[in-house]
Design an enzyme around this catalytic site. Structure first.
Site, PDB file in Angstrom:
ATOM      1  N   LYS A 175     -25.747 -16.887  -8.825  1.00 40.47           N
ATOM      2  CA  LYS A 175     -25.674 -15.564  -8.212  1.00 40.47           C
ATOM      3  C   LYS A 175     -26.954 -15.250  -7.442  1.00 40.47           C
ATOM      4  O   LYS A 175     -28.049 -15.584  -7.887  1.00 40.47           O
ATOM      5  CB  LYS A 175     -25.430 -14.506  -9.292  1.00 40.47           C
ATOM      6  CG  LYS A 175     -24.087 -14.672  -9.997  1.00 40.47           C
ATOM      7  CD  LYS A 175     -23.832 -13.598 -11.031  1.00 40.47           C
ATOM      8  CE  LYS A 175     -24.806 -13.661 -12.181  1.00 40.47           C
ATOM      9  NZ  LYS A 175     -24.425 -12.754 -13.296  1.00 40.47           N
ATOM     10  N   THR A 207     -26.783  -0.062  -9.546  1.00 40.48           N
ATOM     11  CA  THR A 207     -26.258  -1.425  -9.650  1.00 40.48           C
ATOM     12  C   THR A 207     -26.084  -1.862 -11.104  1.00 40.48           C
ATOM     13  O   THR A 207     -25.973  -3.054 -11.385  1.00 40.48           O
ATOM     14  CB  THR A 207     -27.198  -2.415  -8.935  1.00 40.48           C
ATOM     15  OG1 THR A 207     -28.516  -2.314  -9.513  1.00 40.48           O
ATOM     16  CG2 THR A 207     -27.272  -2.117  -7.444  1.00 40.48           C
ATOM     17  N   GLY A 209     -24.593  -3.080 -14.302  1.00 40.68           N
ATOM     18  CA  GLY A 209     -23.349  -3.768 -14.652  1.00 40.68           C
ATOM     19  C   GLY A 209     -22.780  -4.670 -13.587  1.00 40.68           C
ATOM     20  O   GLY A 209     -21.645  -5.141 -13.723  1.00 40.68           O
ATOM     21  N   THR A 210     -23.558  -4.974 -12.540  1.00 44.03           N
ATOM     22  CA  THR A 210     -23.004  -5.810 -11.472  1.00 44.03           C
ATOM     23  C   THR A 210     -22.675  -7.221 -11.956  1.00 44.03           C
ATOM     24  O   THR A 210     -21.637  -7.782 -11.609  1.00 44.03           O
ATOM     25  CB  THR A 210     -23.967  -5.891 -10.278  1.00 44.03           C
ATOM     26  OG1 THR A 210     -25.279  -6.230 -10.753  1.00 44.03           O
ATOM     27  CG2 THR A 210     -24.034  -4.564  -9.549  1.00 44.03           C
ATOM     28  N   GLY A 211     -23.563  -7.808 -12.768  1.00 44.86           N
ATOM     29  CA  GLY A 211     -23.300  -9.160 -13.267  1.00 44.86           C
ATOM     30  C   GLY A 211     -22.080  -9.208 -14.172  1.00 44.86           C
ATOM     31  O   GLY A 211     -21.244 -10.113 -14.053  1.00 44.86           O
ATOM     32  N   CYS A 212     -21.978  -8.242 -15.068  1.00 43.91           N
ATOM     33  CA  CYS A 212     -20.809  -8.160 -15.953  1.00 43.91           C
ATOM     34  C   CYS A 212     -19.530  -8.020 -15.127  1.00 43.91           C
ATOM     35  O   CYS A 212     -18.520  -8.683 -15.376  1.00 43.91           O
ATOM     36  CB  CYS A 212     -20.923  -6.959 -16.893  1.00 43.91           C
ATOM     37  SG  CYS A 212     -22.364  -6.944 -17.972  1.00 43.91           S
TER      38      CYS A 212
END
Length: 266
Positions: A175, A207, A209-212
């Site tokens: 990512k 932003t 929680g973007t990875g989740c």
């Protein structure tokens, strides 16, 4: 026709922006029914985390078994695990599962603090990386898994993705959110090649929680039958829109959540 289903195995975010709450919203955004197995309870909001309580490993395993017994998941997303005991319990609970697994190796907090000790990292590498259909590390997490410096140049990012492939996952999504520059480029490294998807880097503090959300979106799309490359194209476009729309939510006074349902709002 049975609705497609997905299971998230992750921690609970009481503020609703990350963890299982973000995962379930992401599943719902793609029309996928979501179930959950909670690995930890956190006390947090948009300003920070004030407490964490891990769930006992046997209870984590019991949640997974209950879901698998009655609501067979078409895909599984794994997020925050906490310690080696929970990692072992999850690995054992997934024995015999043949569907796709998206593994988001939640290892480093936004503050830079480590969320997994060395024993847990070793357990993650040995027990779960070989089970992953897609491993989705950010750049600091990839470096921690490899015991290497954080990749800075695109060729270093790809090289680390290929090194992670050697640890067993079918594909690695490196990512680009922690990189710099006007564009955010996600790089899907597979045994047959490289697939890159870029989008504009959006100027917002919201932003959380973007990875989740990205890993959960990938799991939902795999449940729907998309190939990994097509799933990444769709998931990144959706997440970019969710980040772009985040400011209008006005949730909390810190780092707010993205708008998971932006595509349905008018």
């Amino acid at each position: 026709m049975r609705i497609k289903t997905a299971l998230t195995i992750a921690g609970s975010d009481s503020g609703g922006g990350a963890g299982i709450q973000a995962d379930l919203k992401s599943f719902a955004a793609f029309g996928v029914y979501g179930a959950s197995a909670i690995t930890a309870i956190t006390a947090q909001n948009t300003r920070g985390v004030s407490g964490v309580m891990p769930v006992r490993p046997e209870m984590v395993a019991a949640q997974i078994a209950a879901v698998r017994d009655d609501i067979p998941p078409d895909a599984i997303k794994i997020g925050m695990l906490g310690h080696a005991g929970i990692i072992a319990a999850v690995a054992e609970a997934l024995e015999g599962y043949a569907g796709p697994v998206v593994l988001d190796p939640v290892m480093i907090a936004k503050s830079g603090d480590a969320l997994l000790d060395d024993a847990a990292v070793a357990a993650l590498i040995a027990r779960l990386l070989p089970r992953a259909t897609i491993l989705t590390p950010n750049l600091p997490e990839a470096a921690r898994l490899l015991g290497a410096p954080v990749a800075a140049r695109p060729e270093e990012v790809v090289a680390q993705g290929r090194a992670l492939l050697d640890l067993g996952p079918e594909a690695v999504l490196m990512k680009g959110g922690h990189a710099t520059g006007p564009c955010c480029t996600d790089r899907l490294v597979t045994r047959t090649g490289l697939h890159e998807v870029s989008g504009p880097r959006i100027d917002t503090r919201n932003t959380h929680g973007t990875g989740c959300s990205l890993s959960a979106a990938l799991a939902a799309l795999l449940a729907l039958g998309r190939a990994p490359e097509a799933a990444l194209e769709r998931a990144q476009g959706w997440l970019s829109g969710a980040i772009r729309a985040a400011d209008r939510l006005g949730v909390g006074s810190g780092h707010g959540p993205v708008d998971h349902f932006h595509e349905g709002r008018r």
